[in-house]
Design an enzyme around this catalytic site. Sequence first.
Site, PDB file in Angstrom:
ATOM      1  N   ARG A  15       0.956  -1.397  -0.230  1.00 23.89           N
ATOM      2  CA  ARG A  15       0.001   0.135  -0.042  1.00 23.89           C
ATOM      3  C   ARG A  15       0.781   0.998  -0.068  1.00 23.89           C
ATOM      4  O   ARG A  15       1.142   2.003  -1.207  1.00 23.89           O
ATOM      5  CB  ARG A  15      -1.076   0.100   1.560  1.00 23.89           C
ATOM      6  CG  ARG A  15      -2.493   0.435   0.929  1.00 23.89           C
ATOM      7  CD  ARG A  15      -1.409   2.725   1.508  1.00 23.89           C
ATOM      8  NE  ARG A  15      -1.199   2.651   2.733  1.00 23.89           N
ATOM      9  CZ  ARG A  15      -0.832   3.754   3.700  1.00 23.89           C
ATOM     10  NH1 ARG A  15      -0.761   4.569   3.014  1.00 23.89           N
ATOM     11  NH2 ARG A  15       0.157   3.967   4.877  1.00 23.89           N
ATOM     12  N   ASP A  16       2.155   1.422   1.210  1.00 27.38           N
ATOM     13  CA  ASP A  16       2.406   2.780   0.925  1.00 27.38           C
ATOM     14  C   ASP A  16       3.485   2.781   0.308  1.00 27.38           C
ATOM     15  O   ASP A  16       4.032   4.575  -0.106  1.00 27.38           O
ATOM     16  CB  ASP A  16       2.933   2.987   2.626  1.00 27.38           C
ATOM     17  CG  ASP A  16       2.574   4.219   3.643  1.00 27.38           C
ATOM     18  OD1 ASP A  16       2.555   5.797   2.381  1.00 27.38           O
ATOM     19  OD2 ASP A  16       3.561   5.229   4.493  1.00 27.38           O
ATOM     20  N   HIS A 207       5.939   4.279  12.635  1.00 29.76           N
ATOM     21  CA  HIS A 207       5.623   4.600  10.848  1.00 29.76           C
ATOM     22  C   HIS A 207       5.976   5.470  10.322  1.00 29.76           C
ATOM     23  O   HIS A 207       6.275   7.206  10.975  1.00 29.76           O
ATOM     24  CB  HIS A 207       3.595   4.631  10.559  1.00 29.76           C
ATOM     25  CG  HIS A 207       3.735   4.678   9.270  1.00 29.76           C
ATOM     26  ND1 HIS A 207       3.042   3.614   8.184  1.00 29.76           N
ATOM     27  CD2 HIS A 207       4.215   5.606   8.419  1.00 29.76           C
ATOM     28  CE1 HIS A 207       3.238   3.711   6.865  1.00 29.76           C
ATOM     29  NE2 HIS A 207       3.983   4.823   7.247  1.00 29.76           N
ATOM     30  N   HIS A 209       9.084   7.800   7.816  1.00 26.55           N
ATOM     31  CA  HIS A 209       9.414   7.855   6.182  1.00 26.55           C
ATOM     32  C   HIS A 209      11.176   8.044   6.699  1.00 26.55           C
ATOM     33  O   HIS A 209      11.105   8.428   7.177  1.00 26.55           O
ATOM     34  CB  HIS A 209       8.625   8.572   4.920  1.00 26.55           C
ATOM     35  CG  HIS A 209       7.289   8.320   5.324  1.00 26.55           C
ATOM     36  ND1 HIS A 209       7.426   7.289   3.666  1.00 26.55           N
ATOM     37  CD2 HIS A 209       5.511   7.677   5.734  1.00 26.55           C
ATOM     38  CE1 HIS A 209       5.898   7.172   3.938  1.00 26.55           C
ATOM     39  NE2 HIS A 209       5.519   7.198   5.020  1.00 26.55           N
ATOM     40  N   CYS A 240       4.029   9.262  -0.253  1.00 29.31           N
ATOM     41  CA  CYS A 240       2.161  10.432   0.665  1.00 29.31           C
ATOM     42  C   CYS A 240       2.397  11.190  -0.472  1.00 29.31           C
ATOM     43  O   CYS A 240       2.959  12.299  -1.134  1.00 29.31           O
ATOM     44  CB  CYS A 240       2.603  11.223   1.603  1.00 29.31           C
ATOM     45  SG  CYS A 240       1.019  11.244   1.941  1.00 29.31           S
ATOM     46  N   ASN A 249       8.908   4.454   2.943  1.00 26.79           N
ATOM     47  CA  ASN A 249       9.059   4.084   4.267  1.00 26.79           C
ATOM     48  C   ASN A 249      10.238   3.133   4.848  1.00 26.79           C
ATOM     49  O   ASN A 249      11.259   3.271   3.563  1.00 26.79           O
ATOM     50  CB  ASN A 249       8.023   2.805   4.309  1.00 26.79           C
ATOM     51  CG  ASN A 249       6.289   3.155   4.277  1.00 26.79           C
ATOM     52  OD1 ASN A 249       6.382   3.706   2.810  1.00 26.79           O
ATOM     53  ND2 ASN A 249       6.444   4.004   5.228  1.00 26.79           N
TER      54      ASN A 249
HETATM   55 ZN    ZN Z   1       3.275   6.364   5.287  1.00 24.16          ZN
END
Ligand code: ZN
Length: 304
Positions: A15-16, A207, A209, A240, A249
């Site tokens: 996803r990310d 989480h 980055h 993002c 990430n």
């Molecule tokens: Zn993220």
Amino acid sequence: MLVARTIEIVEVGPRDGLQNEALLVSSADKVELIRRCIAAGARRIEIASFVNPRKVPQMADAEAVVEALGRPAGVTRIGLVLNLRGAERALAAGADQLGAVAVASDTFGVRNQGQDSAQSVAEAKAIIGMAKAAGRSAQVTIAAAFGCPFEGEIDPARVVEMARQLAAAGPCEVALADTIGVAVPAQVTALVAAIRKAIAPLPVRVHFHDTRNTGVANAWAAVEAGAVTVDASLGGFGGCPFAPGAAGNVGTEDVAWMLARSGIETGLDMRALVDASHWLSGVMGKDLPASLSRAVPFPAGGTA
Ligand code: ZN
């Protein structure tokens, strides 16, 4: 502080990792990516986001990915959602867990999901309630918790209050996200400790980055401060679409190697991660941001 002997890594690559990539990855390759992560030991995976396909074209096939993947045994499949419409879609598709997002700044909230901070908290609480009513679990992430691309510094007290409100809705955990990669370890240590105190006994996930090369250091600081789950993306892909300049990430293989070498078990197989990372690099047609996949194995003859 005594560091936990086991840390869970949630794989967010499907996803990310992919959502900000210009190359549209086929549903078949997304499923293959998820299967390779599972083969490497991942047991909780963010498999898709159920968001507006016009805004995030990479996630337009969320339902198809869930259907093609099926229900791998022992794996929790997370669907990221930003509103009740997305929650309905994710539940209908069969996601095991909903991931809601509350945003610590009004400007980023409006740009990311059309909600100011207060609205995003209310929506996240409603999403958690909807998941629970459907017999599924839900978790919530506080985005831009360490800094906002538009408003700059975020008051930690605001994040703590948000976490308290969100925890009251009954998620399985609350996460702190450094959406744009501006956090530093001292800040992570302080905020994770404050959030733990605010939401105990609920666990804290983090989480990060790696925009400014502090991602893995931040992950270590969070683990030392008592976070029990770390999000990471295979190969360090990611970004993002609504956060200018944000890099990928922290790489799953980098976090897993650091933890393994520190005596902390993640359940992940380093060799399988590196192989999967190389495969993903081929699919994306570019080099990997993560470090481990470019390094020679250490210890020599070891698994990675
Ligand atoms: Zn993220």
